[in-house]
Scaffold this active site. Structure first.
Site, PDB file in Angstrom:
ATOM      1  N   TRP A 330       1.024  -1.052   0.021  1.00 36.71           N
ATOM      2  CA  TRP A 330      -0.209  -0.034   0.108  1.00 36.71           C
ATOM      3  C   TRP A 330       0.749   0.568   0.169  1.00 36.71           C
ATOM      4  O   TRP A 330       0.346   2.159  -0.450  1.00 36.71           O
ATOM      5  CB  TRP A 330      -1.472  -0.111   1.164  1.00 36.71           C
ATOM      6  CG  TRP A 330      -0.065   0.432   2.944  1.00 36.71           C
ATOM      7  CD1 TRP A 330       0.484  -0.299   2.912  1.00 36.71           C
ATOM      8  CD2 TRP A 330      -0.935   0.994   2.929  1.00 36.71           C
ATOM      9  NE1 TRP A 330       0.856   0.586   4.331  1.00 36.71           N
ATOM     10  CE2 TRP A 330      -0.051   1.086   4.160  1.00 36.71           C
ATOM     11  CE3 TRP A 330      -1.643   2.635   3.551  1.00 36.71           C
ATOM     12  CZ2 TRP A 330      -0.353   1.973   5.964  1.00 36.71           C
ATOM     13  CZ3 TRP A 330      -2.220   3.262   4.869  1.00 36.71           C
ATOM     14  CH2 TRP A 330      -1.339   2.846   5.826  1.00 36.71           C
ATOM     15  N   ASP A 331       2.632   0.760   0.321  1.00 36.51           N
ATOM     16  CA  ASP A 331       2.939   2.149   0.290  1.00 36.51           C
ATOM     17  C   ASP A 331       2.903   2.655  -1.030  1.00 36.51           C
ATOM     18  O   ASP A 331       3.004   4.116  -1.059  1.00 36.51           O
ATOM     19  CB  ASP A 331       4.670   1.463   0.854  1.00 36.51           C
ATOM     20  CG  ASP A 331       4.838   0.979   1.682  1.00 36.51           C
ATOM     21  OD1 ASP A 331       3.836   0.169   2.183  1.00 36.51           O
ATOM     22  OD2 ASP A 331       5.568   1.523   2.342  1.00 36.51           O
ATOM     23  N   GLU A 460      -0.236  -2.542  12.205  1.00 37.23           N
ATOM     24  CA  GLU A 460      -0.332  -3.880  12.179  1.00 37.23           C
ATOM     25  C   GLU A 460       0.429  -4.729  14.300  1.00 37.23           C
ATOM     26  O   GLU A 460       0.869  -5.669  14.313  1.00 37.23           O
ATOM     27  CB  GLU A 460       1.198  -3.846  11.384  1.00 37.23           C
ATOM     28  CG  GLU A 460       0.846  -3.356  10.168  1.00 37.23           C
ATOM     29  CD  GLU A 460       2.006  -4.130   8.663  1.00 37.23           C
ATOM     30  OE1 GLU A 460       2.959  -3.517   9.336  1.00 37.23           O
ATOM     31  OE2 GLU A 460       1.846  -5.072   8.219  1.00 37.23           O
ATOM     32  N   LYS A 528       0.918   0.741  16.382  1.00 42.28           N
ATOM     33  CA  LYS A 528       2.094   0.834  15.268  1.00 42.28           C
ATOM     34  C   LYS A 528       2.569   2.187  15.028  1.00 42.28           C
ATOM     35  O   LYS A 528       3.589   3.303  14.878  1.00 42.28           O
ATOM     36  CB  LYS A 528       2.536  -0.175  14.581  1.00 42.28           C
ATOM     37  CG  LYS A 528       3.578   0.271  13.119  1.00 42.28           C
ATOM     38  CD  LYS A 528       3.866  -1.664  12.901  1.00 42.28           C
ATOM     39  CE  LYS A 528       5.141  -0.965  11.776  1.00 42.28           C
ATOM     40  NZ  LYS A 528       4.998  -1.674  10.707  1.00 42.28           N
ATOM     41  N   GLN A 529       1.486   3.027  14.458  1.00 44.82           N
ATOM     42  CA  GLN A 529       1.672   3.933  13.136  1.00 44.82           C
ATOM     43  C   GLN A 529       0.734   4.468  13.322  1.00 44.82           C
ATOM     44  O   GLN A 529      -0.783   3.793  13.510  1.00 44.82           O
ATOM     45  CB  GLN A 529       1.854   2.880  12.038  1.00 44.82           C
ATOM     46  CG  GLN A 529       1.399   2.815  11.233  1.00 44.82           C
ATOM     47  CD  GLN A 529       2.084   2.103   9.993  1.00 44.82           C
ATOM     48  OE1 GLN A 529       2.469   1.138   9.481  1.00 44.82           O
ATOM     49  NE2 GLN A 529       1.990   2.594   8.729  1.00 44.82           N
TER      50      GLN A 529
END
Ligand code: NAG
Ligand code: NAG
Ligand code: NAG
Ligand code: NAG
Ligand code: NAG
Ligand code: NAG
Ligand code: NAG
Ligand code: NAG
Length: 727
Positions: A330-331, A460, A528-529
């Site tokens: 997906w980056d 994640e 995580k993000q």
């Protein structure tokens, strides 16, 4: 991506324990970038660690300078989760050295020229070595070495050459090297195909032999040597490509054509600020993403190639055990794509086509898992089938299917390109993604709403959750997209999809006025993000300022401080949206900590560890410049901007922004924003007439070469006056 600790662990256990260690890339302090130009990165000595070295590439081939390996777009080796970019021993890694004392030398990357230079001054002679991956003829990598006599000595002047080929490749079985005059050829075949249905790939490299020294004959003033590496799929094509390279060299346009093509790219897409460090970061980020993409004349190629997508380390990275193996995540859509879309819609289309090209594989994946439509793999390489080594991501990171749909939506909003819908399977892909979500949702009779179970969100650290707010939001966008796309090409769309979208759960907590990340998420739980905060941007979901602010305040303290750089870029955009400028600037600073001196290569972690050259982080960073400080926002019917100056800058210019086929330049300073339409390209049906609508209500027609000067405060819309006459 990104990969959780679990995946890291798997990689460490199974593949390569060196690569993901946190040893870091300690190039920072020793080697400073000494160039005063924003577009040139220069050092007088070369970092010994490969992780600090820059890359040259053009979407077809790429290499880290002086490294022993070249990678080629779409050439992977290994089965399933082991599929990785196939190492091709480099025939272009040439080091020039001097037997006599050197007075001065420099290593520099000029991003505007797309060229890496090594210059040596011995007092008697100047040597300039140029390394570049040709921008208009992408099949060749070139070293040009020029020796110029500068002193009074009249004898021959000799410089030594060494190469860094490293014989052998575990990925491609090459036959004997064939010599012919001063050229060499090696022909090979990848060892193992990606799936049992796909086949191995052949590859042929034709190059100029590298001697161990070069001598400028006595009395000669100047001489240029050209070393070409041409890579094709077989002997015949490699030899033809090599011959074409030689022809360009003979006519003297090899480097100048290349430089012109890069200049053209920058003329149609540039961000400039008057702070040198920030300007370098911006130039570097654009360069590293662009050098992994094809050139702007991609569709005019005499020898076309299919582009397989962008991976987190770019095209020059991604070998066995390294840098996410060169897989596409997906980056590509969520992080690298938006800044490219704003300047180079053609390249944005090429990125979308890297997905629509694999639509049949995505349909098979959906079918094999009992879903309808198309399900894109979490990690994609050559065949379009799943190459993620761990099921948990592959089965659960379903948001990729909404991320791709959202990228397509932004593309249509910015370009209204119906040709993509009709002729690149664009509409079919959009409809298949909606079908996927239609089959993926579950009706909950207790609430009368639709749920999505069993997903891993962008965060994640959590898996198998219900109603991930990010996943459900991209699913909702994806379910609504066919209607918008259908209108552009006059296709009627079943109403089922928008009905499901309307009844899809989007979690919201009234008590705390924020978006819980998933069902059962409790405030204070580490993540995580950036995840739920992505609803505000990039997903542009309407919400009250209070809600946007509490999302930021609730998630900032619990976001892993070692998480990927994009998180901080997104917090920066968010704090800008709510007017918290101190936090916006702090987060912006933080998002740039992953850059490494002297060549502005990014590592995945600020410590220097993780994947290199982390163009995902660069994509997030560029978004915080364009969509954060410059305030661009893509809507289906208009484009917004709202310029703020990055801290420490007084001018902020954006050149060649592309909207509905027109190009627009912006010059912002402390007081004003000047907007100039520089290039008007009519859409197919000519239905295009742009105007600006300021927050105050004032409107201004955008007429070619007539600058409109506005006060630099408040948002401004750019819209097509004739929009309702389409299609
Ligand atoms: C590199 O040098 C070695 C040793 O001189 C030589 O055998 C090899 O062919 C060279 N590689 C290339 C690509 O010219
Ligand atoms: C870029 O290339 C042009 C043409 O070769 C050259 O004149 C110029 O010096 C180069 N610029 C930089 C910054 O290296
Ligand atoms: C590479 O192979 C060539 C011949 O195939 C040999 O001459 C050379 O020594 C090898 N180079 C290295 C560095 O092993
Ligand atoms: C490489 O390509 C050139 C140009 O087509 C050709 O003349 C030469 O024979 C090739 N080299 C080898 C070793 O096949
Ligand atoms: C932005 O453009 C203006 C007008 O052309 C120019 O004066 C200014 O120097 C530019 N700023 C930067 C950082 O290039
Ligand atoms: C996910 O959670 C559901 C319900 O809690 C459970 O039945 C299922 O086994 C879990 N699946 C996985 C892969 O952990
Ligand atoms: C759109 O499609 C409908 C039915 O398929 C047709 O009647 C109509 O003429 C089309 N409109 C345009 C503008 O092509
Ligand atoms: C801008 O940067 C300066 C120092 O570089 C810092 O002191 C100031 O707090 C920053 N302003 C904001 C709004 O962050």
């Amino acid at each position: 991506m990104m990969v959780s600790n679990l995946y890291t662990l798997l990689v460490i256990l199974c593949v390569c324990h060196l690569v993901f260690s946190d040893a870091g890339c300690p190039c920072n302090d020793k080697y400073a970038d000494i160039s005063k130009r924003p577009d040139v990165f220069e050092s007088s000595s070369l970092p010994s660690q490969q992780c600090c070295l820059p890359t040259v590439g053009n979407g077809y081939l790429a290499t880290v300078v002086y490294s022993d390996t070249i990678y080629v777009n779409g050439i992977y080796n290994g089965r399933g989760g082991n599929s990785h970019r196939a190492r091709i021993p480099s025939t272009a890694a040439i080091t020039v050295s001097s037997k006599t004392a050197i007075k001065k030398q420099s290593y520099s990357l000029s991003v505007t020229n797309g060229t890496f230079y090594h210059r040596i001054d011995t007092g008697v002679a100047l040597v300039e070595q140029r390394l570049y991956a040709h921008q208009t003829f992408p099949y060749i990598l070139i070293n040009e070495i020029a020796i110029q006599r500068t002193g009074q000595v009249s004898g021959p002047i000799t410089f030594m050459l060494t190469n860094n080929t490293r014989n052998g490749s575990g990925d491609v079985e090459f036959g004997e090297v064939v010599s012919y005059d001063n050229t060499r050829m090696m022909i090979g075949e990848t060892v193992e195909s990606e799936t049992s249905e796909s086949s191995t790939v052949s590859i042929a490299v034709n190059w100029t032999a590298i001697p161990n020294h070069l001598s400028l004959p006595a009395d000669d003033k100047y001489k240029l040597w050209t070393f070409i590496t041409a890579i094709g799929l077989n002997q015949k094509s490699a030899s033809k490509l090599y011959a074409h390279g030689v022809q360009l060299a003979t006519t003297g346009v090899l480097h100048t054509d290349h430089v012109k093509a890069w200049e053209e790219k920058w003329n149609h897409g540039r961000i400039e600020v008057d702070d040198l460090n920030l300007a370098k970061e911006i130039y570097g980020s654009m360069y590293y993403i662009l050098s992994s993409l094809p050139s702007l004349n991609y569709y005019d190629q005499e020898f076309p190639f299919h582009f397989y997508g962008l991976s987190p380390g770019g095209l020059a990275h991604g070998g066995s055990g390294l840098d996410y193996f060169g897989h596409v995540f997906w980056d590509q859509e969520t992080w690298m794509y938006p800044p490219i879309l704003m300047f180079h819609p053609l390249l944005a289309r090429v990125m979308l086509e890297s997905r629509s090209y694999q639509l049949d594989a995505a349909k098979s994946l959906a079918k094999s898992r009992g879903w309808k439509g198309a399900q894109f793999p979490w990690e994609m390489a050559f065949s379009g089938s799943e190459v993620c080594p761990a099921d948990i991501y592959s089965l659960q990171e379903n948001h990729i299917n909404g991320d791709i749909a959202y990228a397509a939506e932004q593309y249509l909003s910015v370009t209204a390109d119906v040709d993509f819908l009709r002729n690149s399977r664009g509409y079919e892909m959009i409809a298949d993604l909606a079908k996927y979500w239609e089959s993926r949702v579950v009706f909950n009779s207790a609430t009368g709403l639709y749920d999505i179970h069993g997903v891993m969100p962008p965060d994640e650290y959590h898996s198998n959750v219900t109603n991930s707010v990010y996943t459900n939001t991209v699913a909702q966008l994806s379910l609504r997209l066919p209607e918008y796309a259908g209108k552009l090409i006059n296709v009627s769309v079943p109403s089922t999809w928008s009905k499901i979208a309307d009844k899809l759960v989007i979690l919201y907590s009234d008590a705390h006025k924020y978006h819980p990340e998933f069902e059962g998420y409790t405030i204070g739980t580490s993540i995580k993000q950036a995840d739920a905060i992505l609803l505000g941007f990039p997903l542009n979901q309407k919400m009250e300022r209070d809600v946007r602010y509490s999302d930021l305040q609730i998630y900032k303290p619990v976001t892993d401080s070692d998480g990927p750089a994009m998180s901080w870029a997104m917090f920066s955009v968010g704090y800008g949206d709510v007017g918290s400028f101190q936090e916006r600037d702090e987060m912006f600073q933080r998002s740039q900590k992953n850059t490494q001196q002297p060549f502005h290569v990014w590592t995945e972690f600020p410590s220097g560890g993780g994947a290199i050259n982390f163009i995902t982080g660069m994509g997030g960073f560029l978004q915080s410049v364009l969509f954060g400080y410059a305030g661009f926002r893509i809507h289906q019917e208009y484009l917004l901007f709202d310029f703020n100056l990055p801290n420490g800058t007084n001018t902020f210019n954006i050149t060649g922004l592309n909207y509905l086929g027109s190009e627009i330049d912006f010059v912002a300073d402390v007081k004003t924003v000047s907007v100039t339409l520089t290039n008007q390209q009519d859409l197919e049906d000519g239905a295009i007439k742009l105007r600006l609508v300021a927050q105050s209500g004032a409107t201004y027609s955008l007429v070619k070469d007539k600058t409109v000067i506005l006060p630099r405060s408040g948002w401004v819309k750019i819209e097509n006056v004739l929009k309702y006459q389409r299609p």
